[in-house]
Design an enzyme around this catalytic site. Structure first.
Site, PDB file in Angstrom:
ATOM      1  CB  SER A 168       0.901   0.669  -3.590  1.00  0.00           C
ATOM      2  OG  SER A 168      -0.269   1.277  -4.103  1.00  0.00           O
ATOM      3  CE1 TYR A 197      -2.123   5.484   8.011  1.00  0.00           C
ATOM      4  CE2 TYR A 197      -2.691   7.544   6.935  1.00  0.00           C
ATOM      5  CZ  TYR A 197      -2.484   6.811   8.085  1.00  0.00           C
ATOM      6  OH  TYR A 197      -2.654   7.406   9.313  1.00  0.00           O
ATOM      7  CE1 TYR A 232       0.285   1.827   4.303  1.00  0.00           C
ATOM      8  CE2 TYR A 232       0.693  -0.531   4.572  1.00  0.00           C
ATOM      9  CZ  TYR A 232       0.758   0.770   5.065  1.00  0.00           C
ATOM     10  OH  TYR A 232       1.317   1.017   6.304  1.00  0.00           O
ATOM     11  CB  CYS A 233       1.368   4.133  -1.822  1.00  0.00           C
ATOM     12  SG  CYS A 233       0.098   4.190  -3.123  1.00  0.00           S
ATOM     13  CD1 TRP A 234      -2.381  10.097  -0.513  1.00  0.00           C
ATOM     14  CD2 TRP A 234      -2.175   9.656   1.662  1.00  0.00           C
ATOM     15  NE1 TRP A 234      -3.249  10.932   0.170  1.00  0.00           N
ATOM     16  CE2 TRP A 234      -3.143  10.684   1.506  1.00  0.00           C
ATOM     17  CE3 TRP A 234      -1.897   9.196   2.956  1.00  0.00           C
ATOM     18  CZ2 TRP A 234      -3.816  11.257   2.589  1.00  0.00           C
ATOM     19  CZ3 TRP A 234      -2.561   9.784   4.035  1.00  0.00           C
ATOM     20  CH2 TRP A 234      -3.504  10.792   3.842  1.00  0.00           C
TER      21      TRP A 234
END
Length: 353
Positions: A100, A121, A92-94
């Site tokens: 991601s 996130y 995952y990323c933001w």
């Protein structure tokens, strides 16, 4: 057919959680158990962002792609070459976008069953906020009350050792809850990280059993206790520790012993009381620090500052305080704390028998 993306509800189905955001983003908060493998570090993320705004999105994407590729290759070689074919990482990323997506694409091309968290996130953060609005209502809290220096946190922890469920808010917040509650060299977590830790702690509790907690204000240091949690705690049954002033002074001198070597730090913290105490009083307390007269300082702080504030706060916030079972003591030593914890637990058991 488009592959469906895993959601927050699917986190438990994956072998490992990989947070590809920058180290600063990861430090602020992350999904519990995640490891940080940034595809752009803090400086690189700033560089790409500046290019995007000041030059063009195209130039930013070119440099960004080169940096992301280099970083993913490095993480792959340094951290993941030993993973088996059946390994299932969640990435995952933001908000579930390019950062991601890049690592997920490469990992899937290798043959791993990589999943890209839908919403990233941001989806996790929404889950935390939602849960903390509803989860506290499932619990029956038993609240340890008592004036400053009554060893409430130590008593709470001793209750936990005796097998009862506890929620230790001050430990989660890395703060002792008062103006002098700052822990030198141990910064508080971010508000987001504190709330994630709260969710983890609450999720591990059994709603069918009571949960002991210390009476707290809405703020612990710089952190805010979520409104639904503080409201539920204030509906709880109270147990009041009535320790003598001498016992409280002795306990605080032991519990805050690290301050004895940090007079300048204590003086700076006392200055935070300038809106509540007169300049003459603060000057006197600062002189007591300089003279190393810690017992007199602690006693005066209790009698002139903390005790009046405590009385006003508790009377206003805890409606069941007048009916609290009281536990008087002149001993807040480790053995005395253990005896108090046992008495409170026994009182709770007797009341429910």
């Amino acid at each position: 057919m488009k592959r469906s993306q895993p959601t927050v509800a699917d986190i438990g189905a994956y072998d490992e959680i990989i947070d590809v955001r920058s180290p600063a983003e990861f430090t602020e908060d992350h999904i519990p158990g995640a490891i940080n493998c940034p595809v752009l570090d803090d400086a690189q993320r700033a560089e790409v962002g500046t290019l995007y705004k000041q030059v063009s999105p195209f130039e930013a994407k070119k440099i960004g792609a080169a940096l992301v590729s280099e970083n993913i290759a490095r993480h792959l070689k340094e951290r993941f070459l030993d993973r088996p074919k059946g390994w299932k990482p969640l990435i995952y990323c933001w908000r579930g976008g390019d950062r991601s997506g890049s690592m997920t694409t490469i990992f899937r091309a290798i043959g791993w069953q990589a999943g890209q968290l839908e919403g990233g996130y941001k989806a996790w953060r929404g889950h935390v906020i939602s849960q903390l609005e509803t989860l506290p209502c499932q619990f029956r809290f038993k609240v340890i009350c008592g004036a400053t220096g009554s060893a409430k946190t130590r008593i709470l922890q001793a209750i936990g050792i005796q097998g009862e469920q506890i929620l230790d808010l001050e430990t989660l917040a890395s703060h002792k809850g008062s103006v002098l509650g700052v822990l030198p060299g141990q910064p508080q977590p971010s508000q987001k990280a504190f709330e994630t830790a709260l969710l983890v702690a609450l999720s591990g509790l059994d709603p069918s059993r009571p949960v002991f907690v210390e009476a707290e204000s809405r703020k612990i240091g710089n952190l805010h206790v979520p409104e639904a949690l503080i409201a539920r705690i204030r509906q709880g049954k109270c147990f009041t520790v009535e320790a003598t002033t001498a016992a409280r002074v002795a306990f605080l001198l032991e519990d805050y012993d690290y301050f004895l070597t940090l007079p300048d730090f204590v003086i700076s913290r006392l200055d935070a009381l300038r809106t509540l105490q007169s300049r003459e009083t603060l000057n006197r307390w600062q002189q007591l620090v300089i003279a190393n007269d810690w017992p007199t300082l602690v006693r005066e702080l209790l009698e002139q500052h903390y005790d009046p504030l405590y009385q006003r706060s508790q009377d206003h916030n805890f409606s069941r305080l007048p009916d609290a079972a009281a536990f008087a003591t002149d001993d807040l030593s480790p053995s005395g704390v253990t005896r108090l914890a046992a008495a409170i637990v026994q009182s709770r058991i007797a009341q429910t028998a």
